[in-house]
Write an enzyme that holds these catalytic residues in place. Sequence first.
Site, mmCIF file in Angstrom:
data_model
loop_
_atom_site.group_PDB
_atom_site.id
_atom_site.type_symbol
_atom_site.label_atom_id
_atom_site.label_comp_id
_atom_site.label_asym_id
_atom_site.label_seq_id
_atom_site.Cartn_x
_atom_site.Cartn_y
_atom_site.Cartn_z
ATOM 1 N N ASP A 175 -71.516 -43.958 -16.278
ATOM 2 C CA ASP A 175 -71.736 -43.957 -17.908
ATOM 3 C C ASP A 175 -72.471 -45.170 -18.319
ATOM 4 O OD1 ASP A 175 -69.225 -45.350 -17.118
ATOM 5 O OD2 ASP A 175 -68.782 -45.237 -19.341
ATOM 6 N N GLU B 256 -66.252 -45.873 -17.735
ATOM 7 C CA GLU B 256 -65.940 -47.368 -17.534
ATOM 8 C C GLU B 256 -66.365 -48.102 -18.947
ATOM 9 O OE1 GLU B 256 -66.776 -51.605 -17.192
ATOM 10 O OE2 GLU B 256 -68.391 -49.936 -17.858
ATOM 11 N N GLU B 257 -67.370 -47.661 -19.515
ATOM 12 C CA GLU B 257 -67.854 -48.408 -21.032
ATOM 13 C C GLU B 257 -66.890 -47.944 -22.090
ATOM 14 O OE1 GLU B 257 -70.060 -50.208 -20.958
ATOM 15 O OE2 GLU B 257 -71.603 -49.679 -19.472
ATOM 16 N N ASP C 266 -76.710 -52.066 -15.797
ATOM 17 C CA ASP C 266 -75.171 -51.646 -15.942
ATOM 18 C C ASP C 266 -75.079 -50.221 -16.027
ATOM 19 O OD1 ASP C 266 -72.508 -51.715 -16.533
ATOM 20 O OD2 ASP C 266 -72.709 -52.376 -18.624
ATOM 21 N N HIS D 177 -70.315 -47.393 -11.818
ATOM 22 C CA HIS D 177 -69.847 -46.339 -12.920
ATOM 23 C C HIS D 177 -71.265 -45.413 -13.325
ATOM 24 C CE1 HIS D 177 -71.064 -48.747 -16.178
ATOM 25 N NE2 HIS D 177 -70.569 -49.799 -15.682
#
Length: 182
Positions: free
Chosen positions: A95, A162-163, A128, A93
Site C-alpha cells: 500500500d 501498513e500506511e 516506500d 508492503h
Amino acid sequence: TSFADLPAAPAIDEMAAAQHLSEAIRIKTVTYRAGDPTAGNEGPWLEMRDWLAQTYPAAHAAMTREVVPGGYTLLYTWEGSNAALDPVLLMAHQDVVPVTPGTEGDWEGAPFAGEIKNGHIYGRGAIDDKSSLVSIMEAAEGLANSGFKPQRTILLLFGHDEEVSGSGAEAAVALLKSRNVS
C-alpha cells in the site's frame, strides 16, 4: 553455514527490474483509512496479486502463496529442506498513501505513472515501499530460475495496510504463531 556455502547471487536484469517497479507503481494500492482500507476499492489489490503471479512465475512455482485472512496481505512460503532451522522472514508492503489533492503538479513525475527518467523511477511507492516488494520478488525469481532450493524456509510477507494500521501484518503474525512458527 558460512558465506562460502551460500549460492551465487542470481543475475538480475536491472532494466527489467526497473520496468517491474514502474508497473507496480501504476497499480493504485492506496490505503485511505484504518479498519478496512480496501473497502470499495478491492480492484487494485486483486490486480497487484495477479501482476505478481504473472511477473514472477518461477517464484510462484517455487513458493506457496496465501492471502492472510482479514484483508489482502500476502504470505509466501518457500519451504526449506531443513525443518530444524527457523525460517527467515522478509517483509514489504503493497500500500501507499494517497496523493494530497492539488499537489500533483509538485511531483517530479505523475504520482502513479511510474516514469523512468534520468536513471530514476518516479511515483508513489518508488521508495516506500513497492521498491522493497519488487526487489524481494526479483531476487526470489532469480533464485527460483537458478534452481536454488533453500535449506531454511523463507517467508515473504507483503502487507496491505501498513500506511494506516498494519492490521494485515498483525493478522499474519497471529497466523504464524498459530502454526508455531518462530
